[in-house]
Design an enzyme around this catalytic site. Structure first.
Site, PDB file in Angstrom:
ATOM      1  N   GLU A  52     -17.682 -32.915 117.273  1.00  0.00           N
ATOM      2  CA  GLU A  52     -16.853 -33.262 118.425  1.00  0.00           C
ATOM      3  C   GLU A  52     -17.641 -33.085 119.715  1.00  0.00           C
ATOM      4  OE1 GLU A  52     -12.312 -32.162 117.653  1.00  0.00           O
ATOM      5  OE2 GLU A  52     -13.652 -30.482 117.237  1.00  0.00           O
ATOM      6  N   ASP A  64     -15.908 -29.568 112.105  1.00  0.00           N
ATOM      7  CA  ASP A  64     -14.889 -29.154 113.056  1.00  0.00           C
ATOM      8  C   ASP A  64     -15.100 -27.675 113.353  1.00  0.00           C
ATOM      9  OD1 ASP A  64     -12.093 -29.826 114.371  1.00  0.00           O
ATOM     10  OD2 ASP A  64     -11.871 -27.878 113.393  1.00  0.00           O
ATOM     11  N   ASP A  75      -8.168 -27.674 109.929  1.00  0.00           N
ATOM     12  CA  ASP A  75      -9.581 -27.832 110.280  1.00  0.00           C
ATOM     13  C   ASP A  75     -10.282 -28.813 109.346  1.00  0.00           C
ATOM     14  OD1 ASP A  75      -9.297 -26.018 112.326  1.00  0.00           O
ATOM     15  OD2 ASP A  75      -9.875 -24.292 111.111  1.00  0.00           O
TER      16      ASP A  75
END
Length: 418
Positions: free
Chosen positions: A268, A184, A364
């Site tokens: 992501e 992340d 996170d």
């Protein structure tokens, strides 16, 4: 397995070689701009797009013309490559991957490329490279060049010349090492891994921001085009180059460590360009919190998320691992324990507290765990092939796993079981 790798070195040219390299870069820029102008005029007259082979025939006429006799002093192949670069730019525009090609300006990304390996002679022991019409150039031999030379690109950046040597070599099919990991990315923490560790941000622009602004103000007070203005501009360029070099070194070290120690990397699928758009708006519809959004955009772009993903993608492929890009929707709002999705779970920027089961953790870290689970789900859907075959791998169409299925995946129920 065939591996393509580029090795970049700083050149140490003589004064005559420097003059010639500037001349060659200018010739390639002229050919690019001339071809672009021809394409635009042809389009305005209702003509069809001129292909690269027809454009090369036009270039032969320019090269032999009495109006541009200096083109004959430059090597032919680098100028041909400028035409191919323009053709590639148009192809990207046609499929809506890029905007309409623009004219090149002097001093911006000056470069030229030698595509013929037979014209390049590399003296690895003495740190020299021979290029057509330039002879042998010395370079700072900081590492061993592995493989067979395929091409060489000479570029100018912040007053220094560099050569990038592309090589090809055969290597054994790599075996991925280590566990899977979800990553992340953020601003307060550059990258948080699903194993609980994190990488602190470098923020190279922030460190040099005041010094850069100081010399930009000095340049603004100079008469544009004067000798003092050029000196001030060179100083600003050197600061920008230092910022970029520090960031690039940081990203290479981080991506190299992660790709070496993990067999699967899930990240992501962020649209950084959309995330960093200005909130200024227009006179009719002015934006809100413009100053705060501007600061956030600066911090986002200072991290280099897009370059970090690009480096991870090809380095994981080099080591035979899996690279997965997952849907970023609700990754930081989904509980990694019970799968409950709610905006109220994110109490603050750093604290995650599930309103359903009461689980608390760093936000996170929770996002990294959800990204890892989504990466496993993507592979379960059959949307990812083993890397190493290609450095550009994307999940198959429709293979991006929505976070909503993660609770079922954690419970051991595969999507095909229903």
């Amino acid at each position: 397995m065939e591996l393509l790798q580029a090795f970049q070195f700083e050149l140490m040219p003589t004064g005559e070689q420097t003059r010639k390299m500037r001349q060659f870069a200018g010739a390639c820029r002229f050919v690019y701009n001339k071809a672009l102008a021809v394409q635009r005029e042809n389009h305005e007259d209702g003509g069809k797009f001129i292909g690269k082979f027809a454009m090369k025939k036009l270039f032969t006429g320019w090269r032999n013309s009495a109006e541009t006799p200096w083109l004959a002093d430059s090597p032919r192949h680098p100028c041909d490559e400028s035409i191919l670069d323009l053709d590639r730019a148009f192809q990207n525009f046609f499929v809506k991957r890029a905007d309409f090609p623009r004219f090149k300006r002097k001093g911006e990304r000056d470069s030229f490329r030698y595509p013929d390996q037979k014209q390049i002679k590399l003296d690895r022991e003495n740190g020299r490279i021979s290029l057509p019409k330039l002879g042998y150039l010395r370079y700072r031999n900081s590492r061993v060049v592995l493989g067979e030379v395929r091409s060489a690109t000479v570029s100018l950046r912040a007053g220094k010349w560099y050569v990038s040597i592309l090589t090809k070599r055969e290597v054994a099919q790599p075996v991925p090492q280590g566990p899977a990991v979800g990553i992340d990315v953020g601003v307060a923490r550059f990258a948080t891994l699903s194993d609980g560790s994190f990488i602190a941000p470098l923020a190279s622009f922030r460190k040099h921001e005041q010094r850069l602004a100081k010399y930009q103000r000095r340049m603004a007070r100079k008469v544009k085009g004067s000798s003092n203005w050029k000196k001030a501009k060179a100083r600003v360029q050197r600061i920008h180059a230092r910022i970029a070099n520090a960031r690039n070194d940081f990203l290479h070290k981080a991506s190299n460590t992660i790709s070496k120690n993990h067999a699967m990397v899930a990240v992501e699928d962020l649209q950084v360009r959309n995330m960093s758009k200005s909130a200024k708006g227009s006179a009719e519809a002015p934006g809100r919190n413009v100053r705060a959004k501007s600061g956030l955009n600066k911090s986002i772009l200072d991290q280099g998320w897009g370059e970090f993903r690009r480096q991870l993608e090809y380095k994981v492929a080099w080591r035979g691992g899996y690279f997965v890009a997952v849907d970023p929707k609700n990754t930081s709002r989904t509980c990694s324990c019970c799968g409950h999705v709610s905006a109220d779970n994110r109490k603050t920027q750093a604290l995650f507290a599930c309103v359903s089961c009461g689980h608390e953790d760093n936000a996170d870290h929770v996002g990294a765990l959800n990204i890892l689970a989504a990466g496993h789900a993507v592979i379960a859907y059959g949307g990812m092939a083993q890397s190493g075959r290609s450095t550009k791998q994307e999940p198959a169409e429709g293979a991006r796993a929505p976070v909503g299925i993660l609770a079922k995946f954690r419970a051991g129920r595969m999507p095909n079981d229903e």
